[in-house]
Write an enzyme that holds these catalytic residues in place. Structure first.
Site, mmCIF file in Angstrom:
data_model
loop_
_atom_site.group_PDB
_atom_site.id
_atom_site.type_symbol
_atom_site.label_atom_id
_atom_site.label_comp_id
_atom_site.label_asym_id
_atom_site.label_seq_id
_atom_site.Cartn_x
_atom_site.Cartn_y
_atom_site.Cartn_z
ATOM 1 N N ALA A 1 53.394 53.302 32.290
ATOM 2 C CA ALA A 1 52.703 54.296 31.479
ATOM 3 C C ALA A 1 53.859 55.932 31.593
ATOM 4 O O ALA A 1 52.612 56.557 32.483
ATOM 5 C CB ALA A 1 51.634 54.224 31.622
ATOM 6 N N LEU A 2 54.754 55.223 32.020
ATOM 7 C CA LEU A 2 55.477 56.932 33.031
ATOM 8 C C LEU A 2 55.330 58.878 32.329
ATOM 9 O O LEU A 2 55.397 58.118 30.813
ATOM 10 C CB LEU A 2 56.842 56.385 32.951
ATOM 11 C CG LEU A 2 57.405 55.258 34.271
ATOM 12 C CD1 LEU A 2 58.686 54.696 34.354
ATOM 13 C CD2 LEU A 2 56.135 54.782 35.332
ATOM 14 N N GLY B 1 55.932 62.807 35.982
ATOM 15 C CA GLY B 1 55.348 63.231 37.269
ATOM 16 C C GLY B 1 56.457 62.632 37.999
ATOM 17 O O GLY B 1 57.469 61.779 39.002
ATOM 18 N N HIS B 2 56.188 60.493 37.071
ATOM 19 C CA HIS B 2 57.010 59.333 38.079
ATOM 20 C C HIS B 2 58.386 59.995 37.702
ATOM 21 O O HIS B 2 59.558 59.654 38.800
ATOM 22 C CB HIS B 2 57.037 58.518 37.060
ATOM 23 C CG HIS B 2 54.960 57.911 37.279
ATOM 24 N ND1 HIS B 2 54.652 58.064 36.186
ATOM 25 C CD2 HIS B 2 54.636 57.122 38.006
ATOM 26 C CE1 HIS B 2 53.550 57.873 36.246
ATOM 27 N NE2 HIS B 2 53.833 56.750 37.358
ATOM 28 N N GLN C 1 43.466 46.463 42.887
ATOM 29 C CA GLN C 1 43.534 48.046 42.918
ATOM 30 C C GLN C 1 42.373 48.332 42.397
ATOM 31 O O GLN C 1 41.921 49.535 42.514
ATOM 32 C CB GLN C 1 44.615 48.511 43.359
ATOM 33 C CG GLN C 1 45.280 49.472 42.407
ATOM 34 C CD GLN C 1 46.353 50.165 42.729
ATOM 35 O OE1 GLN C 1 47.721 49.115 42.985
ATOM 36 N NE2 GLN C 1 46.281 50.933 42.762
ATOM 37 N N LYS D 1 50.213 63.742 44.446
ATOM 38 C CA LYS D 1 48.578 63.692 43.426
ATOM 39 C C LYS D 1 47.529 62.068 44.014
ATOM 40 O O LYS D 1 46.607 63.345 43.957
ATOM 41 C CB LYS D 1 49.145 64.072 41.800
ATOM 42 C CG LYS D 1 48.139 63.240 41.262
ATOM 43 C CD LYS D 1 47.781 63.663 39.983
ATOM 44 C CE LYS D 1 46.302 63.134 39.177
ATOM 45 N NZ LYS D 1 46.300 61.585 39.071
ATOM 46 N N ARG E 1 46.205 58.233 33.316
ATOM 47 C CA ARG E 1 45.122 58.003 32.816
ATOM 48 C C ARG E 1 44.664 59.441 31.865
ATOM 49 O O ARG E 1 43.630 59.176 30.458
ATOM 50 C CB ARG E 1 44.208 57.756 33.806
ATOM 51 C CG ARG E 1 44.214 56.469 34.535
ATOM 52 C CD ARG E 1 43.010 56.697 35.566
ATOM 53 N NE ARG E 1 42.646 55.062 35.859
ATOM 54 C CZ ARG E 1 43.010 54.259 37.233
ATOM 55 N NH1 ARG E 1 43.403 54.965 37.687
ATOM 56 N NH2 ARG E 1 43.314 53.336 37.647
HETATM 57 O O1 PAF Z 1 49.948 54.924 42.430
HETATM 58 C C1 PAF Z 1 50.609 53.893 41.325
HETATM 59 O O2 PAF Z 1 51.367 53.709 41.077
HETATM 60 C C2 PAF Z 1 50.345 52.795 42.105
HETATM 61 O O3 PAF Z 1 48.832 52.970 43.257
HETATM 62 C C3 PAF Z 1 50.740 52.039 43.430
HETATM 63 C C4 PAF Z 1 51.668 52.652 44.378
HETATM 64 C C5 PAF Z 1 52.214 51.816 42.383
HETATM 65 C C6 PAF Z 1 50.445 50.868 43.907
HETATM 66 O O4 PAF Z 1 49.816 49.954 42.462
#
Ligand code: PAF
Length: 305
Positions: A53-54, A57-58, A82, A175, A213
């Site tokens: 979902a770039l 920022g990415h 996570q 971030k 998000r």
């Molecule tokens: O920041 C994120 O998108 C995630 O926490 C990461 C570093 C890709 C690990 O799943």
């Protein structure tokens, strides 16, 4: 300037990844041949880890990776470890085609670069791992207190992805400041041979920190969400730690954000709360719920009184 787009090598399995990395390795200039003479880039391979979902920022991380290294690997994996119970794992936005189109844009990835988009069974072939990385004290505070186990899950997948992609440098956005601090600490404490590069947080024109998000926000949520960046801006005008915290909280509440997880002013390396005697640069961190969306934001502030 060329506006030509190119397509990176997309791989899904460990075997495909290993083969694509071997191609990058063959193309690399051996360090013994005087790397500096061949390229201005200090590193051979950079990795940017994402959950897809770039957004811009990415892409700024990928552009920086391109500047720092000859070859780039972007990982796209929504890591279940996570996410806590009741969090947004099942609805987390997924759009591999859209992500690939963005990554193929000018100045980003080329055919020698790799996008590694594994399934859960590739990363966790035996199901949930028995052995995990423990983030320790840095993982218990703030995000860790509100999302128990979150940073352990992040560090576990980050370490696995480092082993699988073998980078010289790994880039993370500021971030997720606590995540960045925890990754730095893991690399140091566990002697992981990777340089960690922290890259600036990217905001929309209205000040909202970019996040995958943000896609969940309704128009009204989005308006209220601007309270986070406003809180950081107004609080940074204060000098004393208590005034910085209270201005940030008051601003969030004035923006109609009632469910605040934390307003924290911490020492940047350890993430411990600063007390009234502290002077110098600190990090002001916010986490709050806007509608059904949990947002985080942060900024460095100078504590001088
Ligand atoms: O920041 C994120 O998108 C995630 O926490 C990461 C570093 C890709 C690990 O799943």
């Amino acid at each position: 300037m060329s506006t030509q787009t190119t397509t990176p090598t997309l791989v899904h399995t460990r075997e495909e990844l290993a083969a694509a990395l071997a191609v990058q390795d063959v193309q690399a200039v051996p360090r013994s041949e005087g790397r500096a003479a061949h390229t201005a880039r200090p590193h051979r391979r950079a990795v940017v880890m994402t959950m897809g979902a770039l957004h811009a920022g990415h892409l700024s991380l990928v552009a920086k990776a391109r500047e720092l290294a000859d070859a780039v690997v972007v990982t796209i994996f929504v890591n279940p470890l996570q996410f806590g119970a009741g969090e947004d794992l099942s609805r987390y936005p997924r759009d591999l085609h859209g992500d690939l189109a963005l990554l193929s844009g000018p100045g980003l990835l080329g055919p020698d670069d790799i996008v590694f988009a594994p399934d859960q069974s590739v990363i966790y072939p035996d199901g949930e791992p028995i052995v995990r990385v423990a983030a320790g004290a840095i993982g218990d505070a703030l995000e860790g207190a509100h999302r128990p186990g979150h940073l352990d899950g992040v560090l576990t997948v980050v370490l696995k992805l480092m082993h699988l992609t073998r980078p010289d440098v790994a880039l993370f956005g500021r971030k997720d400041a606590q995540q960045l601090a925890a990754v730095r600490r893991m690399v140091r404490d566990l002697d992981v041979p990777v340089v960690v590069h922290g890259a600036p947080l990217v905001r929309d024109e209205d000040g909202l920190a970019l996040s995958s998000r943000n896609a969940y926000l309704s128009a009204d949520d989005r308006r209220r969400a601007l309270g986070l960046s406003q809180a950081l801006t107004l609080a940074a005008r204060e000098h004393a730690a208590d005034a910085i915290r209270s201005t940030a909280l008051d601003t969030l509440q004035a923006a109609g954000i009632d469910e605040v997880d934390y307003v924290a002013l911490v020492e940047p390396a350890t993430f411990t709360e600063v007390d009234a005697s502290y002077r110098g640069e600190a990090l002001l961190l916010l986490a709050a719920h806007v509608g059904s969306t949990r947002l985080i934001d942060n900024a460095p502030v100078e504590v001088s009184a």
